[in-house]
Write an enzyme that holds these catalytic residues in place. Structure first.
Site, PDB file in Angstrom:
ATOM      1  N   ARG A  66       1.019  -1.174  -0.109  1.00  0.00           N
ATOM      2  CA  ARG A  66       0.056  -0.041  -0.283  1.00  0.00           C
ATOM      3  C   ARG A  66       0.977   1.523   0.153  1.00  0.00           C
ATOM      4  NH1 ARG A  66      -5.807  -1.066   3.128  1.00  0.00           N
ATOM      5  NH2 ARG A  66      -6.226  -1.649   1.732  1.00  0.00           N
TER       6      ARG A  66
ATOM      7  N   GLN B 113      -0.439   2.231  -5.878  1.00  0.00           N
ATOM      8  CA  GLN B 113      -1.929   2.323  -5.422  1.00  0.00           C
ATOM      9  C   GLN B 113      -3.293   1.893  -6.640  1.00  0.00           C
ATOM     10  OE1 GLN B 113      -2.640   6.488  -4.272  1.00  0.00           O
ATOM     11  NE2 GLN B 113      -4.827   5.888  -3.299  1.00  0.00           N
TER      12      GLN B 113
ATOM     13  N   ASP C  15      -3.720  -1.734  -6.159  1.00  0.00           N
ATOM     14  CA  ASP C  15      -4.247  -2.305  -5.132  1.00  0.00           C
ATOM     15  C   ASP C  15      -5.923  -2.451  -5.488  1.00  0.00           C
ATOM     16  OD1 ASP C  15      -5.068  -2.742  -2.762  1.00  0.00           O
ATOM     17  OD2 ASP C  15      -4.418  -0.604  -1.778  1.00  0.00           O
TER      18      ASP C  15
ATOM     19  N   SER D 172      -7.989  -1.997  -2.348  1.00  0.00           N
ATOM     20  CA  SER D 172      -8.816  -1.075  -1.779  1.00  0.00           C
ATOM     21  C   SER D 172      -9.645  -0.766  -2.817  1.00  0.00           C
ATOM     22  CB  SER D 172      -7.837   0.190  -2.078  1.00  0.00           C
ATOM     23  OG  SER D 172      -6.739   0.479  -1.108  1.00  0.00           O
TER      24      SER D 172
ATOM     25  N   TYR E 209      -1.962   0.195   9.298  1.00  0.00           N
ATOM     26  CA  TYR E 209      -3.069  -0.801   9.030  1.00  0.00           C
ATOM     27  C   TYR E 209      -3.093  -0.725  10.426  1.00  0.00           C
ATOM     28  CZ  TYR E 209      -2.296  -3.633   4.496  1.00  0.00           C
ATOM     29  OH  TYR E 209      -1.886  -3.897   3.524  1.00  0.00           O
TER      30      TYR E 209
END
Length: 374
Positions: free
Chosen positions: A119, A124, A127, A130, A225
């Site tokens: 991440r 991005q 991902d 997400s 996280y």
């Protein structure tokens, strides 16, 4: 290179890993794509949509693919059909799917876990966790609206004023923030809680009230996280959530600790104290659930409170969730396929998500967990 797109065999799965418009961009590079027949049917993309872009439709793609792409972790039967030295890209959940990882190793399959993509800002666009969490957060609010039997917005009617529904979102990650935004757009009164200090500003920027506790930087890992907290923190957290749960019409829980079972944040006594007709949408159900009473993939009723543990919410929105997944995968392929149309194993992103290669488990944490379980 021959790339195969499998039809998803998981029950109630509606998504497809890649859409025609994204595959089309690779055809100019002389990469051959083979899509399994009816792979996109449940996402409203038929075989003709692929054929019109020059993509092959086959009934069996296992022996026609150097690289196979799918969404869900493969079954043992699917792995058995793969040719040795095939490369697999999919979600793997390698920390828990031990038998699948062992089978990939024994079959000499090179596997890349999409759930292990770092991440980072650079990654991005690749991902999938997400992008699919965005869909889950949106669908969670719609499901909650159907359960509670109330209007979400405030309404001024000749029959009187209807107060807005109140929603509590637990966990302000991607899914939680999307849930907050969606519930707010529908006119609900939204509150949110997260153990990470940075989440407060994000929550308030969406117009929701942040449930405040004394937080510190230890609540968040260096990768963004949430991490486990001490006993005193948990006691205060339980007290705060209990008091809030008594007043709300819907709770949406999204709290996860990467690589571990979901933390229990809604105890059975909290559910018993909730208002009749309220509901809990547990987006952590696949990892055990944030509610103590959640039953994965079931909707149950406890003391007139609905507890929804439905799995795979992105499958409720198949076209757009497939579109987002496809974009993520195409970005990854562009990054890891070199000019010679071979996988670049020196790629930094690939190094992070490579699980099995050359008959070995190469992902260190996965290897440690599996070997420790033997």
């Amino acid at each position: 290179m021959r790339v195969g797109i499998l039809k998803e065999m998981l029950k109630n799965e509606t998504r497809v890993a890649m859409l025609p418009e994204d595959i089309k961009t690779f055809l100019d590079k002389k990469i051959t794509f083979n899509v399994e027949s009816n792979a996109g049917k449940k996402a409203f993309i038929n075989d003709d949509n692929y054929k019109s872009e020059g993509i092959n439709i086959l009934n069996n793609i296992y022996d026609q693919s150097d690289l196979i792409i799918k969404i869900n972790p493969p079954s043992l039967e699917e792995i058995e059909q793969m040719e040795k030295n095939t490369i697999l890209i999919s979600l793997l959940s390698s920390f828990t799917n031990h038998e699948i990882i062992k089978k990939l190793k024994s079959q000499n399959i090179t596997s890349l876990g999409l759930d292990l993509i770092p991440r980072t800002t650079y990654a991005q666009s690749m991902d999938v966790l997400s992008s699919q969490s965005t869909v889950s957060g949106y669908c969670a609010v719609l499901n909650a609206a159907c359960h509670i039997g109330k209007f979400f917005p405030m309404l001024m009617t000749p029959a009187g004023t209807i107060k807005p529904a109140s929603v509590l979102v637990i966990g302000a990650g991607v899914a939680g923030l999307q849930a907050i935004a969606t519930a707010s757009r529908l006119g609900a009164k939204v509150e949110a809680f997260d153990v990470r200090p940075a989440a407060r500003e994000q929550v308030e920027s969406l117009g929701a009230k942040f449930l405040y506790m004394d937080l510190d930087d230890s609540a968040e890992s260096d990768k963004g996280y949430a991490v486990e907290m001490n006993e005193e923190f948990i006691r205060k957290e339980m007290e705060l959530l209990h008091n809030t749960s008594k007043k709300v019409d819907a709770i949406i829980t999204t709290a996860l600790i990467f690589g571990k079972p979901a933390p229990i944040l809604i105890k059975d006594y909290m559910v018993s104290d909730m208002k009749p007709g309220s509901c809990i949408i547990d987006l952590a159900a696949e990892n055990g659930g944030n509610c103590e009473l959640t039953q994965p993939n079931k909707v149950i009723e406890h003391n007139n409170v609905f507890i929804d543990g439905t799995l795979n919410l992105p499958a409720q929105l198949p076209y757009d969730s497939s579109k987002m997944f496809s974009k993520n995968v195409s970005k990854l392929l562009n990054d890891i396929i070199n000019d010679d149309l071979e996988i670049n194993f020196d790629n930094d992103i690939l190094k992070e998500c490579l699980v099995t290669h050359n008959g070995q488990i190469t992902h260190e944490r996965t290897k440690m967990i599996i070997e420790g379980d033997q």
